[in-house]
Design a protein around this motif. Structure first.
Motif, PDB file in Angstrom:
ATOM      1  N   LEU A  18      10.492 -57.570  22.381  1.00  0.00           N
ATOM      2  CA  LEU A  18      10.000 -56.229  22.077  1.00  0.00           C
ATOM      3  C   LEU A  18       9.960 -55.917  20.584  1.00  0.00           C
ATOM      4  N   SER A  19      10.251 -56.902  19.734  1.00  0.00           N
ATOM      5  CA  SER A  19      10.111 -56.689  18.302  1.00  0.00           C
ATOM      6  C   SER A  19       8.638 -56.800  17.910  1.00  0.00           C
ATOM      7  N   LYS A  20       8.284 -56.101  16.839  1.00  0.00           N
ATOM      8  CA  LYS A  20       6.953 -56.230  16.284  1.00  0.00           C
ATOM      9  C   LYS A  20       7.061 -56.363  14.771  1.00  0.00           C
ATOM     10  N   PRO A  21       6.038 -56.902  14.122  1.00  0.00           N
ATOM     11  CA  PRO A  21       6.118 -57.116  12.671  1.00  0.00           C
ATOM     12  C   PRO A  21       6.517 -55.840  11.941  1.00  0.00           C
ATOM     13  N   ASN A  22       7.451 -55.983  11.003  1.00  0.00           N
ATOM     14  CA  ASN A  22       7.935 -54.818  10.275  1.00  0.00           C
ATOM     15  C   ASN A  22       8.464 -55.264   8.915  1.00  0.00           C
ATOM     16  N   GLU A  23       8.780 -54.294   8.093  1.00  0.00           N
ATOM     17  CA  GLU A  23       9.279 -54.592   6.739  1.00  0.00           C
ATOM     18  C   GLU A  23      10.741 -54.179   6.566  1.00  0.00           C
ATOM     19  N   LEU A  24      11.450 -54.016   7.665  1.00  0.00           N
ATOM     20  CA  LEU A  24      12.849 -53.640   7.566  1.00  0.00           C
ATOM     21  C   LEU A  24      13.685 -54.772   6.966  1.00  0.00           C
ATOM     22  N   VAL A  25      14.631 -54.401   6.154  1.00  0.00           N
ATOM     23  CA  VAL A  25      15.589 -55.347   5.586  1.00  0.00           C
ATOM     24  C   VAL A  25      16.990 -54.830   5.918  1.00  0.00           C
ATOM     25  N   GLU A  26      17.778 -55.638   6.613  1.00  0.00           N
ATOM     26  CA  GLU A  26      19.109 -55.197   7.016  1.00  0.00           C
ATOM     27  C   GLU A  26      19.969 -54.871   5.796  1.00  0.00           C
ATOM     28  N   LYS A  27      20.716 -53.780   5.900  1.00  0.00           N
ATOM     29  CA  LYS A  27      21.574 -53.333   4.804  1.00  0.00           C
ATOM     30  C   LYS A  27      22.994 -53.145   5.318  1.00  0.00           C
ATOM     31  N   THR A  28      23.960 -53.555   4.508  1.00  0.00           N
ATOM     32  CA  THR A  28      25.376 -53.324   4.779  1.00  0.00           C
ATOM     33  C   THR A  28      26.001 -52.695   3.542  1.00  0.00           C
ATOM     34  N   ASN A  32      33.282 -44.620   2.908  1.00  0.00           N
ATOM     35  CA  ASN A  32      34.589 -44.518   3.573  1.00  0.00           C
ATOM     36  C   ASN A  32      34.718 -45.518   4.714  1.00  0.00           C
ATOM     37  N   VAL A  33      33.576 -45.940   5.277  1.00  0.00           N
ATOM     38  CA  VAL A  33      33.573 -46.975   6.315  1.00  0.00           C
ATOM     39  C   VAL A  33      32.436 -47.952   6.049  1.00  0.00           C
ATOM     40  N   MET A  34      32.552 -49.157   6.600  1.00  0.00           N
ATOM     41  CA  MET A  34      31.478 -50.139   6.481  1.00  0.00           C
ATOM     42  C   MET A  34      30.355 -49.794   7.446  1.00  0.00           C
ATOM     43  N   ARG A  35      29.135 -49.774   6.950  1.00  0.00           N
ATOM     44  CA  ARG A  35      27.973 -49.417   7.755  1.00  0.00           C
ATOM     45  C   ARG A  35      26.920 -50.523   7.696  1.00  0.00           C
ATOM     46  N   GLY A  65      27.493 -44.904  15.727  1.00  0.00           N
ATOM     47  CA  GLY A  65      26.759 -44.524  14.525  1.00  0.00           C
ATOM     48  C   GLY A  65      25.508 -43.737  14.816  1.00  0.00           C
ATOM     49  N   GLY A  66      25.498 -43.039  15.956  1.00  0.00           N
ATOM     50  CA  GLY A  66      24.383 -42.158  16.263  1.00  0.00           C
ATOM     51  C   GLY A  66      23.067 -42.861  16.534  1.00  0.00           C
ATOM     52  N   TYR A  67      23.111 -44.142  16.885  1.00  0.00           N
ATOM     53  CA  TYR A  67      21.912 -44.963  17.055  1.00  0.00           C
ATOM     54  C   TYR A  67      21.087 -45.014  15.771  1.00  0.00           C
ATOM     55  N   ARG A  68      21.749 -44.773  14.624  1.00  0.00           N
ATOM     56  CA  ARG A  68      21.075 -44.853  13.320  1.00  0.00           C
ATOM     57  C   ARG A  68      21.723 -45.886  12.413  1.00  0.00           C
ATOM     58  N   ILE A  69      23.035 -46.009  12.493  1.00  0.00           N
ATOM     59  CA  ILE A  69      23.781 -47.043  11.771  1.00  0.00           C
ATOM     60  C   ILE A  69      24.833 -47.598  12.722  1.00  0.00           C
ATOM     61  N   LEU A  70      25.519 -48.646  12.289  1.00  0.00           N
ATOM     62  CA  LEU A  70      26.645 -49.191  13.032  1.00  0.00           C
ATOM     63  C   LEU A  70      27.883 -49.118  12.149  1.00  0.00           C
ATOM     64  N   ALA A  71      28.917 -48.430  12.620  1.00  0.00           N
ATOM     65  CA  ALA A  71      30.210 -48.394  11.922  1.00  0.00           C
ATOM     66  C   ALA A  71      30.961 -49.665  12.315  1.00  0.00           C
ATOM     67  N   ILE A  72      30.556 -50.760  11.723  1.00  0.00           N
ATOM     68  CA  ILE A  72      30.840 -52.072  12.303  1.00  0.00           C
ATOM     69  C   ILE A  72      32.257 -52.582  12.066  1.00  0.00           C
ATOM     70  N   ASP A  73      32.978 -51.989  11.130  1.00  0.00           N
ATOM     71  CA  ASP A  73      34.333 -52.464  10.871  1.00  0.00           C
ATOM     72  C   ASP A  73      35.368 -51.719  11.708  1.00  0.00           C
ATOM     73  N   HIS A  74      35.553 -50.412  11.468  1.00  0.00           N
ATOM     74  CA  HIS A  74      36.648 -49.712  12.147  1.00  0.00           C
ATOM     75  C   HIS A  74      36.354 -49.445  13.622  1.00  0.00           C
ATOM     76  N   LYS A  94      26.273 -56.659  17.083  1.00  0.00           N
ATOM     77  CA  LYS A  94      25.383 -56.032  16.094  1.00  0.00           C
ATOM     78  C   LYS A  94      24.013 -55.904  16.756  1.00  0.00           C
ATOM     79  N   TYR A  95      23.787 -54.738  17.351  1.00  0.00           N
ATOM     80  CA  TYR A  95      22.578 -54.527  18.145  1.00  0.00           C
ATOM     81  C   TYR A  95      21.496 -53.829  17.337  1.00  0.00           C
ATOM     82  N   ARG A  96      20.264 -53.985  17.798  1.00  0.00           N
ATOM     83  CA  ARG A  96      19.149 -53.311  17.131  1.00  0.00           C
ATOM     84  C   ARG A  96      19.213 -51.809  17.383  1.00  0.00           C
ATOM     85  N   LEU A  97      18.895 -51.060  16.360  1.00  0.00           N
ATOM     86  CA  LEU A  97      18.882 -49.605  16.452  1.00  0.00           C
ATOM     87  C   LEU A  97      17.455 -49.132  16.705  1.00  0.00           C
TER      88      LEU A  97
END
Length: 288
Positions: A18-28, A32-35, A65-74, A94-97
């Motif tokens: 279900l992915s389609k071509p995009n220009e997203l670049v994953e950011k970490t 106060n928390v890792m996102r 993370g509100g289906y917008r980010i992942l608070a992946i550490d804590h 680490k799921y797709r948002l």
């Protein structure tokens, strides 16, 4: 930072459905928390207890993370390490948002990834020394919505996946979860991110997981705080009542205060006791 014994596994080596071509670049990044945001390559991070200490149980953890980010550490890595100390193998997902630019059918993509995570753990249980009948799902906040969706929507897995491996988790652990998409109960940001600004009522009801409980829903542990101003405690209360009504073993702990987003609440002596209650529950169910 991840410990040395941690590895990562691509959920979809041939490319995410279900992915389609995009220009997203994953950011970490960390404030106060890792996102993490803009995930395009979903992964499972494996946390394995030392050899000889694994008890066969495992859990897939879905950060919030509100289906917008992942608070992946804590809400992910730190919790996984807690499980490891108890001999339980943990996997941080680490799921797709949801993102209209990057995918089709954004409402089902997080569920598609989470079901694939359960599928992969069960398929490879022998290699990791795991019991395929003791695989749980855990989630916090919006990750709790995803986890409770996995726990109530397993009968008909989403996506065109030919593999018939069961995607039903054997237990659920939910921390201050979004459960309902009903407008009077939900967390508005999570609902908008997942379903859009004006979703049809049938879609709202489909992803209101308190309405999707059946006697086959797995045993569930829930923790929430009465003063949660982000995700109303009613989400947990409604789910708990539905679980009881359907004869599903359920345990819920409500704290007077604590707010939202506290993870294991290690700095709060009272609130952190919820992890002791979880330990008792895991022992009682022969998971630990």
């Amino acid at each position: 930072m991840l410990p040395a014994q941690t590895d990562s596994i691509l959920l979809w080596p041939a490319g995410p459905p279900l992915s389609k071509p995009n220009e997203l670049v994953e950011k970490t990044w960390t404030t106060n928390v890792m996102r993490v945001k803009d995930v395009t390559e979903p992964k499972l991070y494996t946390f394995l207890p030392p050899a000889g200490q694994r008890n066969g149980s495992s859990v897939v953890i879905c950060p919030g993370g509100g289906y917008r980010i992942l608070a992946i550490d804590h809400e992910g890595y730190a919790v996984a390490r807690w499980f490891n100390k108890r001999g339980i193998t943990a996997f941080v997902l680490k799921y797709r948002l949801p993102n209209d630019e990057a995918m089709d059918e954004k409402a089902i993509v997080p569920l598609l990834d989470a079901q694939q995570a359960i599928r992969l753990v069960r398929q490879n249980a022998h290699d990791w020394g795991l019991d395929p009948s003791k695989i749980g799902i855990m989630g916090f906040s919006a990750g709790g919505h995803l986890a409770s969706t996995v726990g109530t929507h397993f009968k008909e897995p989403v996506g065109s996946i030919a593999d018939t491996t069961s995607v039903r988790p054997d237990f659920m652990i939910l921390g201050y979860p979004v459960v309902s998409m009903l407008e009077t109960t939900t967390h508005g940001g999570s609902r908008k991110a997942l379903l859009g600004s004006d979703p049809p009522i049938d879609l709202v009801r489909r992803f209101s997981n308190e309405l999707q409980v059946t006697p086959a829903t797995p045993p569930t542990f829930i923790v929430h705080s009465s003063d949660d101003r982000a995700v109303p405690v009613e989400n947990s209360i409604r789910l708990y009542q539905s679980l009881v009504d359907h004869g599903v073993p359920a345990e819920m702990h409500l704290y007077e205060s604590g707010g939202h987003g506290y993870g294991m609440a290690e700095s709060d002596e009272t609130l952190s006791s919820w992890m002791d209650r979880l330990s008792d529950w895991l022992k009682g169910r022969d998971i630990w």
